[in-house]
Design a protein around this motif. Sequence first.
Motif, PDB file in Angstrom:
ATOM      1  N   SER A 283       0.852  -1.192   0.000  1.00  0.00           N
ATOM      2  CA  SER A 283       0.000   0.000   0.000  1.00  0.00           C
ATOM      3  C   SER A 283       0.886   1.240   0.000  1.00  0.00           C
ATOM      4  N   GLU A 284       1.024   1.832  -1.199  1.00  0.00           N
ATOM      5  CA  GLU A 284       1.825   3.055  -1.376  1.00  0.00           C
ATOM      6  C   GLU A 284       3.245   2.912  -0.827  1.00  0.00           C
ATOM      7  N   GLY A 285       3.872   1.805  -1.153  1.00  0.00           N
ATOM      8  CA  GLY A 285       5.265   1.584  -0.752  1.00  0.00           C
ATOM      9  C   GLY A 285       5.436   0.873   0.574  1.00  0.00           C
ATOM     10  N   ASP A 286       4.373   0.836   1.398  1.00  0.00           N
ATOM     11  CA  ASP A 286       4.407   0.052   2.631  1.00  0.00           C
ATOM     12  C   ASP A 286       3.878  -1.347   2.329  1.00  0.00           C
ATOM     13  N   VAL A 287       4.287  -2.327   3.142  1.00  0.00           N
ATOM     14  CA  VAL A 287       3.730  -3.680   3.036  1.00  0.00           C
ATOM     15  C   VAL A 287       3.203  -4.075   4.411  1.00  0.00           C
ATOM     16  N   TYR A 288       1.970  -4.567   4.447  1.00  0.00           N
ATOM     17  CA  TYR A 288       1.320  -4.955   5.702  1.00  0.00           C
ATOM     18  C   TYR A 288       0.946  -6.429   5.690  1.00  0.00           C
ATOM     19  N   TYR A 289       0.977  -7.018   6.867  1.00  0.00           N
ATOM     20  CA  TYR A 289       0.532  -8.402   7.047  1.00  0.00           C
ATOM     21  C   TYR A 289      -0.958  -8.396   7.358  1.00  0.00           C
ATOM     22  N   SER A 290      -1.708  -9.250   6.658  1.00  0.00           N
ATOM     23  CA  SER A 290      -3.160  -9.361   6.886  1.00  0.00           C
ATOM     24  C   SER A 290      -3.408 -10.292   8.070  1.00  0.00           C
ATOM     25  N   THR A 291      -3.538  -9.715   9.232  1.00  0.00           N
ATOM     26  CA  THR A 291      -3.632 -10.497  10.457  1.00  0.00           C
ATOM     27  C   THR A 291      -4.781 -11.502  10.427  1.00  0.00           C
ATOM     28  N   ARG A 292      -5.914 -11.109   9.883  1.00  0.00           N
ATOM     29  CA  ARG A 292      -7.077 -12.013   9.879  1.00  0.00           C
ATOM     30  C   ARG A 292      -6.878 -13.229   8.978  1.00  0.00           C
TER      31      ARG A 292
ATOM     32  N   GLU B 202     -11.556 -10.536  18.375  1.00  0.00           N
ATOM     33  CA  GLU B 202     -12.618  -9.609  18.784  1.00  0.00           C
ATOM     34  C   GLU B 202     -12.091  -8.579  19.785  1.00  0.00           C
ATOM     35  N   ASP B 203     -11.322  -9.054  20.767  1.00  0.00           N
ATOM     36  CA  ASP B 203     -10.772  -8.116  21.755  1.00  0.00           C
ATOM     37  C   ASP B 203      -9.762  -7.171  21.122  1.00  0.00           C
ATOM     38  N   LEU B 204      -8.933  -7.710  20.242  1.00  0.00           N
ATOM     39  CA  LEU B 204      -7.936  -6.882  19.570  1.00  0.00           C
ATOM     40  C   LEU B 204      -8.597  -5.822  18.702  1.00  0.00           C
ATOM     41  N   GLU B 205      -9.666  -6.231  18.034  1.00  0.00           N
ATOM     42  CA  GLU B 205     -10.386  -5.324  17.145  1.00  0.00           C
ATOM     43  C   GLU B 205     -10.944  -4.130  17.910  1.00  0.00           C
ATOM     44  N   ALA B 206     -11.425  -4.389  19.127  1.00  0.00           N
ATOM     45  CA  ALA B 206     -12.027  -3.326  19.933  1.00  0.00           C
ATOM     46  C   ALA B 206     -11.017  -2.247  20.296  1.00  0.00           C
ATOM     47  N   GLY B 207      -9.748  -2.641  20.461  1.00  0.00           N
ATOM     48  CA  GLY B 207      -8.739  -1.662  20.864  1.00  0.00           C
ATOM     49  C   GLY B 207      -7.838  -1.196  19.744  1.00  0.00           C
ATOM     50  N   ALA B 208      -8.082  -1.674  18.529  1.00  0.00           N
ATOM     51  CA  ALA B 208      -7.180  -1.368  17.420  1.00  0.00           C
ATOM     52  C   ALA B 208      -7.384   0.055  16.913  1.00  0.00           C
ATOM     53  N   ARG B 209      -6.282   0.695  16.529  1.00  0.00           N
ATOM     54  CA  ARG B 209      -6.318   2.041  15.964  1.00  0.00           C
ATOM     55  C   ARG B 209      -5.365   2.098  14.772  1.00  0.00           C
ATOM     56  N   VAL B 210      -5.645   3.007  13.861  1.00  0.00           N
ATOM     57  CA  VAL B 210      -4.734   3.250  12.738  1.00  0.00           C
ATOM     58  C   VAL B 210      -3.991   4.543  13.030  1.00  0.00           C
ATOM     59  N   SER B 211      -2.663   4.461  13.080  1.00  0.00           N
ATOM     60  CA  SER B 211      -1.865   5.642  13.366  1.00  0.00           C
ATOM     61  C   SER B 211      -1.808   6.566  12.161  1.00  0.00           C
ATOM     62  N   VAL B 212      -1.507   7.828  12.431  1.00  0.00           N
ATOM     63  CA  VAL B 212      -1.399   8.809  11.352  1.00  0.00           C
ATOM     64  C   VAL B 212      -0.316   8.371  10.374  1.00  0.00           C
ATOM     65  N   GLY B 213      -0.624   8.401   9.102  1.00  0.00           N
ATOM     66  CA  GLY B 213       0.352   8.038   8.076  1.00  0.00           C
ATOM     67  C   GLY B 213       0.309   6.589   7.661  1.00  0.00           C
TER      68      GLY B 213
ATOM     69  N   LYS C 152      -1.333   3.244   6.043  1.00  0.00           N
ATOM     70  CA  LYS C 152      -2.226   3.044   4.898  1.00  0.00           C
ATOM     71  C   LYS C 152      -2.713   1.604   4.843  1.00  0.00           C
ATOM     72  N   LYS C 153      -3.007   1.022   6.006  1.00  0.00           N
ATOM     73  CA  LYS C 153      -3.392  -0.379   6.024  1.00  0.00           C
ATOM     74  C   LYS C 153      -4.902  -0.543   5.865  1.00  0.00           C
ATOM     75  N   ARG C 154      -5.284  -1.733   5.407  1.00  0.00           N
ATOM     76  CA  ARG C 154      -6.701  -2.012   5.141  1.00  0.00           C
ATOM     77  C   ARG C 154      -7.481  -2.290   6.420  1.00  0.00           C
ATOM     78  N   ASP C 155      -6.790  -2.799   7.417  1.00  0.00           N
ATOM     79  CA  ASP C 155      -7.454  -3.240   8.645  1.00  0.00           C
ATOM     80  C   ASP C 155      -6.612  -2.757   9.825  1.00  0.00           C
ATOM     81  N   PRO C 156      -7.237  -2.181  10.856  1.00  0.00           N
ATOM     82  CA  PRO C 156      -6.465  -1.706  12.017  1.00  0.00           C
ATOM     83  C   PRO C 156      -5.603  -2.786  12.659  1.00  0.00           C
ATOM     84  N   LEU C 157      -5.951  -4.070  12.487  1.00  0.00           N
ATOM     85  CA  LEU C 157      -5.183  -5.161  13.107  1.00  0.00           C
ATOM     86  C   LEU C 157      -3.912  -5.508  12.334  1.00  0.00           C
ATOM     87  N   ASP C 158      -3.799  -5.067  11.093  1.00  0.00           N
ATOM     88  CA  ASP C 158      -2.641  -5.420  10.277  1.00  0.00           C
ATOM     89  C   ASP C 158      -1.384  -4.711  10.804  1.00  0.00           C
ATOM     90  N   PHE C 159      -0.229  -5.311  10.555  1.00  0.00           N
ATOM     91  CA  PHE C 159       1.025  -4.708  11.028  1.00  0.00           C
ATOM     92  C   PHE C 159       2.039  -4.640   9.890  1.00  0.00           C
TER      93      PHE C 159
END
Length: 466
Positions: A136-145, A159-170, A172-179
């Motif tokens: 994603s725009e030069g970054d590569v993320y792992y699809s945790t799900r 489910e618990d991880l999803e509740a606390g997941a956030r996307v940091s500024v900058g 470009k991941k598809r899912d807040p759980l991805d890293f």
Amino acid sequence: MKIYNTMTRKKEDFVPIDESEIKMYVCGPTVYNYIHIGNARPAVVFDTLRRYFEYKGKEVKYIQNFTDVDDKIINKSLEEGVSAQEVSEKYIEEYFDDADALNLQRATVHPKVTENMAEIIDFVKTLVDKGYAYESEGDVYYSTRKFAGYGKLSGQNIEDLEAGARVSVGEKKRDPLDFALWKARKQEGEPAWESPWGMGRPGWHIECSAMSNKYLGETIDIHAGGQDLAFPHHENEIAQTEAYTGKKFANYWMHNAYITIDNEKMSKSKGNFFTVRDIRKDYSGEEIRFFLLSGHYRSPINFSRDLMIQSRNGLARMHNAKQNLEHLVQNGAEIMTEQETAELQRLDAFRDKFDAAMEDDLNTADAISVVFELIREVNTIVKDGASREFAAKALSLLSELTGVLGILGGSEESDRIPAEIEALVQERQEARKAKNFARADEIRDLLREKGFEVEDTPQGPRIHKL
């Protein structure tokens, strides 16, 4: 041997993949500063586990990495006006200074991220090709799900991880759980390498997966580190590695507990953050190592001045016992008595007790207690002198057991008696023979000023540090 496996949350019999060689990966430091006392605990604990395996005749392939590409290193380089490489190389050198003081054995390999970039890029590319990661725009993320077993090490659920997941500024991941597996270069001058996704550098988690796979193979015996690494670092390593290989990553996961400072969590904001270098100003590396092994590795341990003084005193008792036996080896009686012969057979039981403690999930606290029991037994036997043979065999056993713990090696400069001190002791002996007791007393006082005590025994003078 039984080991507590974080993955199964129980003690299990340790069965290596290959009886001829145990494969261990222990997460190493990010090299942007001196290591702190919390970093030192896993380094000492798992160095001791390795020593025990080697003591039992096993070969150990021991890998400990250096993270030499990281935001913290880049920030430090900007602060100091030097390159990121200069920062990392400086603190790798400083790490080894502390490691030597703590009597840590060198790893079989100490891989660096910068020296394994081709393997890391290939690892990321394979995960993309397999559908476990995306660009994603030069970054590569792992699809945790996409990884069905995510959370199995730390006991987290999606489910618990999803509740606390956030996307940091900058991001470009598809899912807040991805890293992040790969990060695009943000600005000129930032360390970066050419990749299929443009200039960039690895995320933190991917490096250990790639280097473990390179140096140890697809499945390893033990992966270890501090409790703080279980999630997300080790959890992410499992997801990456098992998606990449299609096989189990590690058979045993070991994590040591936290260190508190005067019963509070260590924090720079609280002013209770201590590096090993800070602590070494007041205590030797051997005393720090002894302290770190004085509690069971899975139990929290509290760092305080009182406990460090206890460690110093305990270690001093061991050194005194060792020096006493060394003295008797040189100056003891020629012939071993029948009582000593009988006692030697009893001493072998201490080795068995020591092994039993170490094989019960690396219980170094109980192992140290066994060493003190051995010392008490030996001191009772040799209090009025002993034969050279008995002293030599008792010394051999003491050195054998403490060697597994990485203490009492006698290799530190602080353990050696300087030539100047030995000369003064010899002069004092000559003064006593000449009945010049005033001079003998003067020399005794001078020795004390220099930090040494001389003890007169039937076998001759014995010197020890105050």
